[in-house]
Motif scaffolding. Structure first.
Motif, PDB file in Angstrom:
ATOM      1  N   GLN A  35       0.828  -1.020  -0.027  1.00 27.44           N
ATOM      2  CA  GLN A  35       0.102   0.124  -0.034  1.00 27.44           C
ATOM      3  C   GLN A  35       0.761   1.330  -0.065  1.00 27.44           C
ATOM      4  OE1 GLN A  35      -4.075  -0.921   2.287  1.00 27.44           O
ATOM      5  NE2 GLN A  35      -2.343  -0.843   3.663  1.00 27.44           N
ATOM      6  N   THR A  36       0.554   2.096  -0.967  1.00 27.82           N
ATOM      7  CA  THR A  36       1.300   3.317  -0.813  1.00 27.82           C
ATOM      8  C   THR A  36       0.762   4.394  -0.121  1.00 27.82           C
ATOM      9  OG1 THR A  36      -0.006   3.862  -2.750  1.00 27.82           O
ATOM     10  CG2 THR A  36       2.257   3.137  -3.116  1.00 27.82           C
ATOM     11  N   GLY A  37      -0.552   4.162   0.381  1.00 22.64           N
ATOM     12  CA  GLY A  37      -1.297   5.224   1.414  1.00 22.64           C
ATOM     13  C   GLY A  37      -1.865   4.504   2.454  1.00 22.64           C
ATOM     14  N   GLY A  38      -1.259   3.444   2.896  1.00 18.98           N
ATOM     15  CA  GLY A  38      -2.150   2.820   3.963  1.00 18.98           C
ATOM     16  C   GLY A  38      -2.511   3.720   4.978  1.00 18.98           C
ATOM     17  N   ARG A  39      -3.949   3.310   5.525  1.00 13.58           N
ATOM     18  CA  ARG A  39      -4.530   4.446   6.571  1.00 13.58           C
ATOM     19  C   ARG A  39      -4.822   3.725   7.635  1.00 13.58           C
ATOM     20  NH1 ARG A  39      -8.835   6.844   2.352  1.00 13.58           N
ATOM     21  NH2 ARG A  39     -10.626   5.431   2.921  1.00 13.58           N
ATOM     22  N   GLY A  40      -4.675   4.643   8.706  1.00 13.60           N
ATOM     23  CA  GLY A  40      -4.855   3.912  10.316  1.00 13.60           C
ATOM     24  C   GLY A  40      -6.062   4.814  10.702  1.00 13.60           C
ATOM     25  N   ARG A  41      -6.269   4.590  12.060  1.00 11.31           N
ATOM     26  CA  ARG A  41      -7.215   5.311  12.838  1.00 11.31           C
ATOM     27  C   ARG A  41      -6.713   6.619  13.050  1.00 11.31           C
ATOM     28  NH1 ARG A  41      -8.592   3.541  17.964  1.00 11.31           N
ATOM     29  NH2 ARG A  41      -6.785   2.241  18.070  1.00 11.31           N
ATOM     30  N   LEU A  42      -7.638   7.592  13.354  1.00 12.15           N
ATOM     31  CA  LEU A  42      -7.371   8.986  14.003  1.00 12.15           C
ATOM     32  C   LEU A  42      -6.295   9.566  12.876  1.00 12.15           C
ATOM     33  CD1 LEU A  42      -6.798   8.031  17.476  1.00 12.15           C
ATOM     34  CD2 LEU A  42      -8.877   8.679  16.711  1.00 12.15           C
ATOM     35  N   LEU A  47       2.098   1.914   7.993  1.00 15.24           N
ATOM     36  CA  LEU A  47       3.198   1.572   7.003  1.00 15.24           C
ATOM     37  C   LEU A  47       2.981   0.112   6.278  1.00 15.24           C
ATOM     38  CD1 LEU A  47       6.167   2.615   6.593  1.00 15.24           C
ATOM     39  CD2 LEU A  47       6.878   1.060   8.253  1.00 15.24           C
ATOM     40  N   SER A  48       2.938   0.214   5.103  1.00 22.94           N
ATOM     41  CA  SER A  48       2.868  -0.973   4.257  1.00 22.94           C
ATOM     42  C   SER A  48       3.839  -1.335   3.373  1.00 22.94           C
ATOM     43  CB  SER A  48       1.344  -0.590   3.376  1.00 22.94           C
ATOM     44  OG  SER A  48       0.246  -0.196   4.546  1.00 22.94           O
ATOM     45  N   PRO A  49       4.916  -1.861   3.751  1.00 20.81           N
ATOM     46  CA  PRO A  49       5.988  -2.360   2.575  1.00 20.81           C
ATOM     47  C   PRO A  49       5.677  -3.450   1.991  1.00 20.81           C
ATOM     48  CG  PRO A  49       6.319  -2.922   5.055  1.00 20.81           C
ATOM     49  CD  PRO A  49       5.187  -2.200   5.180  1.00 20.81           C
ATOM     50  N   PRO A  50       6.313  -3.459   0.761  1.00 19.49           N
ATOM     51  CA  PRO A  50       5.960  -4.323  -0.238  1.00 19.49           C
ATOM     52  C   PRO A  50       6.089  -5.797   0.110  1.00 19.49           C
ATOM     53  CG  PRO A  50       7.679  -3.172  -0.988  1.00 19.49           C
ATOM     54  CD  PRO A  50       7.617  -2.584   0.338  1.00 19.49           C
ATOM     55  N   GLN A  51       5.277  -7.054  -0.052  1.00 19.65           N
ATOM     56  CA  GLN A  51       5.180  -8.371  -0.146  1.00 19.65           C
ATOM     57  C   GLN A  51       5.272  -8.893   1.386  1.00 19.65           C
ATOM     58  OE1 GLN A  51       5.136  -9.503  -2.672  1.00 19.65           O
ATOM     59  NE2 GLN A  51       5.926  -7.863  -4.071  1.00 19.65           N
ATOM     60  N   GLU A 129      14.172  -3.767  11.073  1.00 15.59           N
ATOM     61  CA  GLU A 129      14.577  -2.463  10.692  1.00 15.59           C
ATOM     62  C   GLU A 129      13.429  -1.804  10.279  1.00 15.59           C
ATOM     63  OE1 GLU A 129      15.882  -5.290   9.618  1.00 15.59           O
ATOM     64  OE2 GLU A 129      15.801  -5.218   7.034  1.00 15.59           O
ATOM     65  N   ILE A 130      12.271  -2.286   9.743  1.00 17.98           N
ATOM     66  CA  ILE A 130      11.364  -1.625   9.164  1.00 17.98           C
ATOM     67  C   ILE A 130      10.302  -1.189  10.452  1.00 17.98           C
ATOM     68  CG2 ILE A 130       9.198  -1.623   7.820  1.00 17.98           C
ATOM     69  CD1 ILE A 130      10.746  -2.886   5.440  1.00 17.98           C
ATOM     70  N   LEU A 131      10.412  -2.275  11.304  1.00 21.73           N
ATOM     71  CA  LEU A 131       9.473  -2.049  12.615  1.00 21.73           C
ATOM     72  C   LEU A 131      10.021  -0.921  13.430  1.00 21.73           C
ATOM     73  CD1 LEU A 131       9.248  -5.740  13.725  1.00 21.73           C
ATOM     74  CD2 LEU A 131       7.344  -4.375  12.831  1.00 21.73           C
ATOM     75  N   GLN A 132      11.391  -0.514  13.062  1.00 19.91           N
ATOM     76  CA  GLN A 132      11.865   0.593  13.987  1.00 19.91           C
ATOM     77  C   GLN A 132      11.303   1.983  13.251  1.00 19.91           C
ATOM     78  OE1 GLN A 132      15.907  -0.179  13.884  1.00 19.91           O
ATOM     79  NE2 GLN A 132      15.683  -1.979  15.479  1.00 19.91           N
ATOM     80  N   GLN A 133      11.052   1.914  12.052  1.00 20.71           N
ATOM     81  CA  GLN A 133      10.378   3.208  11.560  1.00 20.71           C
ATOM     82  C   GLN A 133       8.828   3.637  11.812  1.00 20.71           C
ATOM     83  OE1 GLN A 133      10.401   2.661   7.215  1.00 20.71           O
ATOM     84  NE2 GLN A 133      12.575   1.937   7.250  1.00 20.71           N
ATOM     85  N   ILE A 134       8.165   2.458  12.575  1.00 20.08           N
ATOM     86  CA  ILE A 134       6.961   2.892  13.026  1.00 20.08           C
ATOM     87  C   ILE A 134       6.968   3.725  14.597  1.00 20.08           C
ATOM     88  CG2 ILE A 134       4.542   1.669  13.947  1.00 20.08           C
ATOM     89  CD1 ILE A 134       5.586  -0.621  11.873  1.00 20.08           C
TER      90      ILE A 134
END
Ligand code: BTN
Length: 233
Positions: A35-42, A47-51, A129-134
């Motif tokens: 997803q290039t524009g994954g949306r969350g609440r509020l 964050l929606s990295p490929p695959q 490493e991607i989890l850390q970006q959240i």
């Protein structure tokens, strides 16, 4: 039989499902690999990295329950699925699914007059490493089990579990599911700190009402909380 439509990339599975809601039959599942524009609440981003992860939106028509009830059913299905991987997930009111205090799944229900779109994102093989970006503490099945997990299998298990709960609610009502949800939350009689958009306060949870709202006893009286962040203190 489920009708699953998978795309390589979407801005958001929820957005696609909402835009096409009129033409999508009941129980269609929209998924994508990225997803290039994954949306969350509020208004938050998801964050929606490929695959690596599950991004799916369930199209539900013929509804008998309120959107909040559908997010509860989704959360219970996620708990049941994660337990199959020997994880010990916890539910944080209203429907965040955490493992070891870190978020592993997000659920976002959005409605239109034609029906409801129930978006579920599960961090399956997100590397550390991607989890850390959240922004907030987050985890994935990979991070918890130390192994790459079969994503299509997790999705199938999740959808199967969801529709068992959902069919139960359609045929027998919400009471049984509400009881399971309350037991999972383990929040009755707990002292909590509440942050809503309007205010912050402390109190003790006395009950969960029919809308899924927390009824909190404070020093000045009862407060009803339908949305906000709640921390056990
Ligand atoms: C949250 O803030 O916790 C909810 C996150 C919901 C993310 C999922 S991923 C699939 C679906 N499509 C979206 O854009 N959002 C939901």
């Amino acid at each position: 039989m489920l009708n699953i439509i998978n795309f390589p990339v979407l801005d958001s599975t929820n957005k696609y499902a909402l835009e096409n809601l009129k033409n999508l039959p009941d129980r269609t599942v929209i998924t994508c690999e990225e997803q290039t524009g994954g949306r969350g609440r509020l208004q938050r981003k998801w964050l929606s990295p490929p695959q690596v992860n599950i991004y799916c939106s369930l199209v539900l028509k013929n509804l008998t329950e309120k959107p909040a009830m559908l997010t509860i059913i989704a959360a219970l299905a996620v708990l049941e699925t994660l337990r199959k991987y020997n994880l010990a997930p916890q539910l944080k009111w209203p429907n965040d699914v955490l493992v070891g205090g870190k978020k592993i799944c997000g659920i976002l229900a959005e409605t239109k007059p034609d029906g409801l779109v129930l978006g579920i994102g599960v961090n399956v093989n997100t590397p550390p490493e991607i989890l850390q970006q959240i922004e907030k503490p987050a985890t994935s099945l990979l991070a918890e089990t130390g192994q790459i997990v079969n994503k299509p299998k997790v999705l199938t298990e999740l959808l199967e579990s969801f529709f068992v709960f959902y069919d139960h609610v359609l045929s027998r009502g919400f009471a049984y599911i509400a009881q399971i949800w309350q037991n999972e939350l383990q929040i009755i009689d707990k002292k909590v700190r509440v942050k809503t958009v309007q205010k912050e306060f402390e109190g003790t949870v006395s009950q969960i009402d029919a809308d899924g709202a927390l009824i909190i006893q404070t020093l000045t009286g009862l407060e009803k909380v339908l949305a906000g962040d709640v921390y056990v203190v």
